[in-house]
Design a protein around this motif. Structure first.
Motif, short mmCIF file in Angstrom:
data_model
loop_
_atom_site.label_atom_id
_atom_site.label_comp_id
_atom_site.label_asym_id
_atom_site.label_seq_id
_atom_site.Cartn_x
_atom_site.Cartn_y
_atom_site.Cartn_z
N LEU A 14 33.57 36.57 9.73
CA LEU A 14 32.18 36.22 9.94
C LEU A 14 31.64 35.29 8.83
N TYR A 15 32.00 35.62 7.58
CA TYR A 15 31.57 34.83 6.46
C TYR A 15 32.47 33.44 6.69
N ALA A 18 30.46 31.36 9.10
CA ALA A 18 29.25 30.96 8.92
C ALA A 18 29.13 29.79 7.93
N LEU A 21 29.95 26.94 9.68
CA LEU A 21 28.85 26.40 10.65
C LEU A 21 27.52 25.84 10.04
N VAL A 22 27.35 26.32 8.62
CA VAL A 22 26.32 25.68 7.85
C VAL A 22 26.75 24.20 7.81
N TYR A 167 33.60 22.68 5.72
CA TYR A 167 31.89 22.55 5.46
C TYR A 167 31.60 21.52 4.50
N THR A 179 24.84 26.30 0.89
CA THR A 179 25.97 27.58 0.71
C THR A 179 26.38 28.20 -0.35
#
Length: 521
Positions: A14-15, A18, A21-22, A167, A179
C-alpha cells in the motif's frame, strides 16, 4: 526465506503504490522543465523544510546511526550539533545568494566567477557524491529488507529503485517534496515506535538501559582533547560543520529547494525548520542503538545468529563451519552493528507493526534517493547537456531530457549499492566518500563568494593544490608502512576540513602573489 505475514506485506505494498500514485497525480502539472525542477516556486516554506529534513534523515541515519551507537557510542551525534551554525550561515548568506542569482543549478555561478572548468569540476564532484549517497542508501535498504524478507539484495534494490524512479520521473520536484513531507513524518513515527518496542522488551526498562549505557560509556560524545587522528568530538563536529556547509551551500538537493519556496524568507525558514526537527530526531536513533545494546547485553545468545551471518558473509558460503564459528566468536559489536536492528525487528516485533516499520525504513531511503535522482538530473541537464551539447531546447525536449537523466542516475545509484555489499558500516562508507568528493567543491565555492579579488588562475592553482592534498589524505591508508613518514596521520573525516581550507587559503595566497606581478585572468 522468511515470510512476512499478509498484513505486513499489505502495508508495504500500500505504501509503495501510494508513492507511485502521488507521482502520477503530480505528473499532470509537469508541462516543462521549470515545473519539473522548481515547481514554479509555489511550495510553502514549511513543506520545503520538512522535505529538507526528510532528505537529511535518510536510511544512513535510520540504519547506520543505531549501528554506530550499538558498536561504539554517541560520538557521531556531534555531527547533528554542528548543524545550527551551518544553518545560520546558509540562511544569512547562501539562501539570499541563490535566490538573487535565480539560477536553478548551484554551479552556474562558478563558471561566471572562474570559467567553465570550475563549473565542470563542481558538477563532477556533485554527481559522484550523489551516486555514492544513493548507493549507500540502496545498500542500507536492501540490507535491512533482506533480513526481514529473505529476498536477494539485488532484487530488493531493483524493486524499490523502480518505484522511486516511477514517482520521481512522473511527478518531478513537487512530487518529491510532498512525498518527502509524508515520509519525514512516517519515519519519525517509526523511530518512536522502535524506541518504545525495544524499551518494553528490556527488563527494568529505561533505568536498566541507563545503567548499562553508563557502565559501558555508550553515551560518550567522544574525547574532548584536540586529537585529530581519531574520531573524537572535535573531529566529528568539524566534519559535520563543513559537510553541512556543503549541503546547504553547494548540494543541488538543497539549493534547488530554495527556488521552490514562495519567497526568500520562506526558503530561509525552511533551513531552520529542518535543523530544529533533525537534531532531536537524530538523537532518537542514537537512543535506539543504545537501547538495542542494553537489550542484547541482557540476551547475548540472541546475537549468535547475527554473528554467524556476518562471519559467513566475510568468509563466503563455502567456508568450513569451524572457521565461521571461530570468526563469529571474535567479532566485536562494531563489526555487526548495522545488522542488529533488522535482527530485532525480525525476532521481536509483532505482525502488523513490522509492515509499518519497514514502510518507515523505505521512506527513509526513498526520500533521499528520489531527491538525489531529481537533483542529479537537473545538474546534468543544466550544466552538461545544455552547456556542452544542445543549448536551445523547447519545453518538451527539456522535460524529456530530465526524465531520461532521472532514470539513468537511478540505475547508477543501484549499481553503486551493489558494489557496496559487504562493507562494514554504511554510515562510515558514506561519510568517507562524501568527505572526499565534497571537500574541493566547498573550498572553491567559498573562495568564489568571499574573495571577490580572486581570479581564474589563482582559483585553478588553489583547486589543483587542494585536489593533491585530498588525494594524498584519501590514499594514505594504502601507502606501505615503510614510507610511514609520508602518510597522513589525520582521521579520514578530516579530509573535507583540510581540503576545503587548503583550497580557500591557498586561493587567497595565490591572489596576493598575483598582485605582485603574476598574470591575472
Amino acid at each position: 526465506m522468511k515470510k512476512l505475514p499478509f498484513i505486513d506485506l499489505s502495508v508495504i505494498l500500500l505504501y509503495l503504490v501510494a508513492m507511485v500514485l502521488v507521482g502520477y497525480l503530480f505528473s499532470k502539472k509537469n508541462k516543462n522543465a521549470d515545473q519539473f525542477t522548481t515547481a514554479s516556486g509555489r511550495i510553502p516554506g514549511w513543506a520545503v523544510g520538512l522535505s529538507i529534513y526528510a532528505t537529511f534523515l535518510s536510511s544512513n541515519t535510520f540504519l547506520g546511526v543505531p549501528g554506530k551507537a550499538f558498536g561504539s557510542n554517541w560520538n557521531a551525534f556531534a555531527f547533528s550539533l554542528s548543524m545550527p551554525l551551518a544553518a545560520w550561515v546558509a540562511a544569512k548568506y547562501f539562501v539570499p545568494f541563490y535566490r538573487g542569482v535565480g539560477e536553478v543549478s548551484a554551479y552556474t555561478n562558478l563558471e561566471k566567477r572562474f570559467g567553465p572548468w570550475a563549473r565542470t569540476y563542481a558538477v563532477i564532484c556533485f554527481l559522484l557524491t550523489q551516486i555514492a549517497r544513493m548507493g549507500s542508501i540502496f545498500f542500507g535498504l536492501s540490507l535491512t529488507l533482506q533480513a526481514l524478507t529473505g529476498f536477494n539484495m539485488q532484487v530488493i534494490m531493483l524493486v524499490t529503485g523502480a518505484c522511486i524512479i516511477l514517482y520521481t520521473v512522473m511527478g518531478g520536484i513537487e512530487a518529491v517534496i510532498w512525498t518527502e513531507v509524508v515520509q519525514g513524518i512516517l519515519k519519525t513515527l517509526g523511530a518512536i515506535l522502535i524506541v518504545y518496542l525495544v524499551i518494553s522488551n528490556v527488563n527494568g526498562g529505561i533505568s536498566t538501559i541507563m545503567d548499562i549505557g553508563k557502565a559501558d560509556h555508550k553515551f560518550s560524545l567522544g574525547g574532548l582533547n584536540l586529537d585529530f587522528t581519531s574520531s573524537g568530538f572535535w573531529v566529528v563536529l568539524l566534519y559535520g560543520f563543513f559537510i553541512n556547509l556543503n549541503n546547504f551551500g553547494m548540494d543541488q538537493n538543497y539549493v534547488q529547494r530554495y527556488h521552490t519556496a514562495t519567497s526568500q524568507k520562506e526558503a530561509a525558514r525552511s533551513v531552520w525548520l529542518c535543523v530544529w526537527i533533525y537534531i532531536p530526531a537524530s538523537l532518537l536513533f542514537f537512543i535506539i542503538g543504545t537501547c538495542l545494546y542494553a537489550y542484547y547485553q541482557l540476551n547475548p545468545a540472541l546475537l549468535d545468529a547475527v554473528k554467524l551471518q556476518v562471519a559467513t558473509e566475510r568468509l563466503g558460503q563455502g567456508a568450513a563451519s569451524g572457521q565461521v564459528a571461530a570468526l563469529a566468536a571474535s567479532l566485536a559489536p562494531g563489526d555487526y552493528g548495522d545488522k542488529v536492528m533488522p535482527h530485532f525487528m525480525v525476532t521481536m516485533i509483532p505482525a502488523g507493526l513490522v509492515g509499518l516499520i519497514i514502510s518507515a525504513i523505505l521512506s527513509a531511503g526513498m526520500s533521499t534517493i528520489s531527491s538525489g535522482m531529481n537533483a542529479s538530473a537537473t545538474v546534468f541537464a543544466e550544466d552538461i547537456y545544455k552547456r556542452y551539447i544542445k543549448r536551445d531546447m523547447n519545453g518538451a525536449q527539456g522535460l524529456r531530457l530530465l526524465h531520461v537523466a532521472t532514470v539513468v542516475f537511478g540505475f547508477l545509484g543501484m549499481i553503486a549499492g551493489v558494489l557496496m555489499i559487504g562493507v562494514k558500516s554504511v554510515l562510515d562508507i558514506w561519510w568517507q566518500l562524501s568527505g572526499i568528493f565534497a571537500g574541493g567543491m566547498l573550498g572553491l565555492f567559498l573562495l568564489g563568494i568571499i574573495s571577490r579579488k580572486t581570479g581564474n588562475t589563482a582559483a585553478l592553482l588553489a583547486t589543483v593544490t587542494g585536489i593533491i592534498v585530498i588525494l594524498w589524505m584519501t590514499f594514505s591508508a594504502w601507502i606501505p608502512e615503510t614510507y610511514h613518514y609520508v602518510k597522513s596521520a589525520l582521521h579520514a573525516n578530516m579530509i573535507i576540513v583540510v581540503g576545503t581550507l587548503v583550497i580557500f587559503l591557498s586561493g587567497l595566497l595565490f591572489t596576493r602573489f598575483q598582485k605582485k606581478g603574476m598574470p591575472r585572468s
